[in-house]
Design a protein around this motif. Structure first.
Motif, mmCIF file in Angstrom:
data_model
loop_
_atom_site.group_PDB
_atom_site.id
_atom_site.type_symbol
_atom_site.label_atom_id
_atom_site.label_comp_id
_atom_site.label_asym_id
_atom_site.label_seq_id
_atom_site.Cartn_x
_atom_site.Cartn_y
_atom_site.Cartn_z
ATOM 1 N N TYR A 14 0.739 -1.435 -0.084
ATOM 2 C CA TYR A 14 0.219 -0.133 0.156
ATOM 3 C C TYR A 14 0.880 1.186 -0.092
ATOM 4 C CZ TYR A 14 -3.395 -3.622 1.248
ATOM 5 O OH TYR A 14 -3.856 -4.764 1.256
ATOM 6 N N GLY A 31 -3.775 5.144 3.502
ATOM 7 C CA GLY A 31 -2.921 4.301 2.485
ATOM 8 C C GLY A 31 -3.785 4.289 1.346
ATOM 9 N N SER A 33 -4.613 1.198 -2.258
ATOM 10 C CA SER A 33 -4.332 0.149 -2.572
ATOM 11 C C SER A 33 -4.017 0.148 -3.990
ATOM 12 C CB SER A 33 -5.537 -0.908 -2.697
ATOM 13 O OG SER A 33 -6.612 -0.284 -3.277
ATOM 14 N N LEU A 39 -7.448 3.004 2.599
ATOM 15 C CA LEU A 39 -7.108 2.292 3.876
ATOM 16 C C LEU A 39 -6.604 3.088 4.848
ATOM 17 C CD1 LEU A 39 -5.662 -0.803 1.870
ATOM 18 C CD2 LEU A 39 -8.092 -0.379 2.539
ATOM 19 N N VAL A 41 -4.013 2.294 7.699
ATOM 20 C CA VAL A 41 -2.798 1.390 7.877
ATOM 21 C C VAL A 41 -2.451 1.622 9.344
ATOM 22 C CG1 VAL A 41 -0.775 0.327 7.089
ATOM 23 C CG2 VAL A 41 -2.485 1.137 5.410
ATOM 24 N N LYS A 42 -2.565 0.713 10.198
ATOM 25 C CA LYS A 42 -1.651 0.667 11.584
ATOM 26 C C LYS A 42 -0.464 0.154 11.400
ATOM 27 C CE LYS A 42 -4.037 -0.082 15.454
ATOM 28 N NZ LYS A 42 -4.866 -0.875 16.644
ATOM 29 N N ASP A 78 -6.217 -6.454 5.121
ATOM 30 C CA ASP A 78 -5.260 -7.118 4.986
ATOM 31 C C ASP A 78 -4.274 -7.109 6.042
ATOM 32 O OD1 ASP A 78 -3.043 -8.619 3.842
ATOM 33 O OD2 ASP A 78 -2.497 -6.928 2.300
ATOM 34 N N TRP A 87 1.825 -4.766 10.726
ATOM 35 C CA TRP A 87 0.973 -3.518 10.352
ATOM 36 C C TRP A 87 -0.346 -4.538 10.157
ATOM 37 C CZ3 TRP A 87 -1.090 -4.634 5.582
ATOM 38 C CH2 TRP A 87 -0.524 -5.465 4.574
ATOM 39 N N ALA A 89 -4.128 -3.257 7.973
ATOM 40 C CA ALA A 89 -4.874 -2.243 7.123
ATOM 41 C C ALA A 89 -6.393 -2.622 7.212
ATOM 42 C CB ALA A 89 -4.550 -2.459 5.570
ATOM 43 N N THR A 90 -7.178 -1.403 7.484
ATOM 44 C CA THR A 90 -8.709 -1.622 7.604
ATOM 45 C C THR A 90 -9.392 -0.562 6.347
ATOM 46 O OG1 THR A 90 -8.979 0.123 9.340
ATOM 47 C CG2 THR A 90 -8.532 -2.160 9.801
ATOM 48 N N TYR A 92 -10.846 2.606 5.024
ATOM 49 C CA TYR A 92 -10.938 3.949 5.864
ATOM 50 C C TYR A 92 -12.226 4.470 6.192
ATOM 51 C CZ TYR A 92 -10.117 9.131 6.062
ATOM 52 O OH TYR A 92 -10.264 10.521 6.241
#
Length: 327
Positions: A14, A31, A33, A39, A41-42, A78, A87, A89-90, A92
């Motif tokens: 990402y 982020g 894709s 997204l 991204v933590k 992801d 990390w 990713a959810t 946003y």
């Protein structure tokens, strides 16, 4: 991976276009894709990623978040729990947290709190349906989207009341919104989340946690009655029942949803006007970033992010101003 002073250009597959926030656990970035999907991204801090126990906890967060589905949670897209650093990713959510909204624009109206409460109850039902207890429901973990709230951050969740996440005697959570059984280090179940829900609704209606914060909050949660004088009369009894010291005395989520649905008439407009403006502002910013030719955020956003990164690193205001000026 770069240091926090220079945010990453990519995390996994990402592209990073800006920083959304930071905390003790790490950083959350906006982020993109390959298809352009936005997204959150933590990214875990390196010093925590080097701790095997924390890495295991992060893997369980991903597992818990993936197990939950529903209209009022942020879906996991992801993750790489073995990455350097790990990390997640959810999707946003273009909306402020409840904590931010109340801090900026003040408490919500009673009808708006009811609408918020119904959404949070549905979120808890989706969470509990797969055997997960959230354990950290608080205003900062509630995002306000156009169609209702989203519950995020399953970092200290556990499955089925088991002790697989933390052992009995370990206290984890956010004190002003923790249940008595959490403070005691006991095993917790869905009623603990109902207690936290009551505290969150009280905060939404008044701008304050019902047991205060800081020194003495543990004692007050365990022994004192909540401070609900400023909660609208139509909500006070419901919140009071959620905040019962004994888990068995708290209402079920089904009972709460029935009460909120039958008494919340007329249905309030959602989102509230000030929150709608905030959401639109975020969408406009997202659109600006979409049209940027560079691989990072637009210039104004870049400068703000860079300034925040420098401040995170402990530099002085003067040094930050000079660095941004050079940037």
């Amino acid at each position: 991976m770069r240091t926090p002073v220079s945010d990453p250009l990519r995390v996994g597959p990402y592209r990073i276009v800006g920083r959304l926030g930071s905390g003790g656990m790490g950083w959350v970035y906006l982020g993109r894709s390959a298809s352009g999907r936005a997204l959150a991204v933590k990214v875990v801090r390196p010093e925590l990623a080097s701790d095997p126990q924390f890495r295991s906890r992060f893997a369980r967060e991903v597992e818990a978040a993936r197990a939950v589905s529903g209209a009022f949670t942020a879906a996991v897209v992801d993750a790489d729990t073995e990455g350097e650093p790990p990390w997640l990713a959810t999707l946003y959510v273009a909306g402020p947290s409840l904590a931010e909204a109340v801090r900026t624009d003040g408490p919500l109206a009673e009808a708006e709190v009811r609408r918020l409460g119904a959404g949070l109850v549905e979120a808890l039902q989706a969470i509990h349906a797969v055997g997960v207890v959230h354990r950290d429901l608080k205003p900062a973990n509630v995002l306000l989207a156009e169609d209702g709230p989203r519950v995020i951050d399953f970092g200290i969740s556990l499955f089925g009341g088991s002790s697989s996440i933390t052992t009995v005697g370990t206290v984890m959570g956010t004190p002003p919104f923790m249940s008595p059984e959490q403070f005691k280090g006991e095993l917790v179940g869905p009623p603990s989340d109902v207690f936290s829900l009551g505290a969150v609704l009280a905060f939404a209606a008044t701008g304050n946690a019902p047991f205060g914060s800081g020194t003495g909050v543990l004692y007050r949660v365990l022994h004192d009655l909540p401070s609900l004088e400023s909660v609208p009369a139509g909500l006070r009894r419901l919140v009071e029942r959620c905040l019962a010291k004994n888990p068995a005395d708290r209402p079920t989520t089904a009972a709460l949803l029935d009460e909120l649905a039958t008494e919340a008439a007329p249905v309030p407009v959602w989102p509230p006007p000030t929150i709608a403006e905030n959401i639109q502002s975020r969408k406009d910013d997202l659109a600006t970033r979409n049209h940027s030719r560079g691989s990072v955020a637009s210039v104004p956003s870049c400068l703000l992010l860079h300034a925040q990164a420098l401040l995170d690193a402990g530099l002085t205001d003067r040094m930050v101003a000079e660095a941004v000026g050079r940037g």
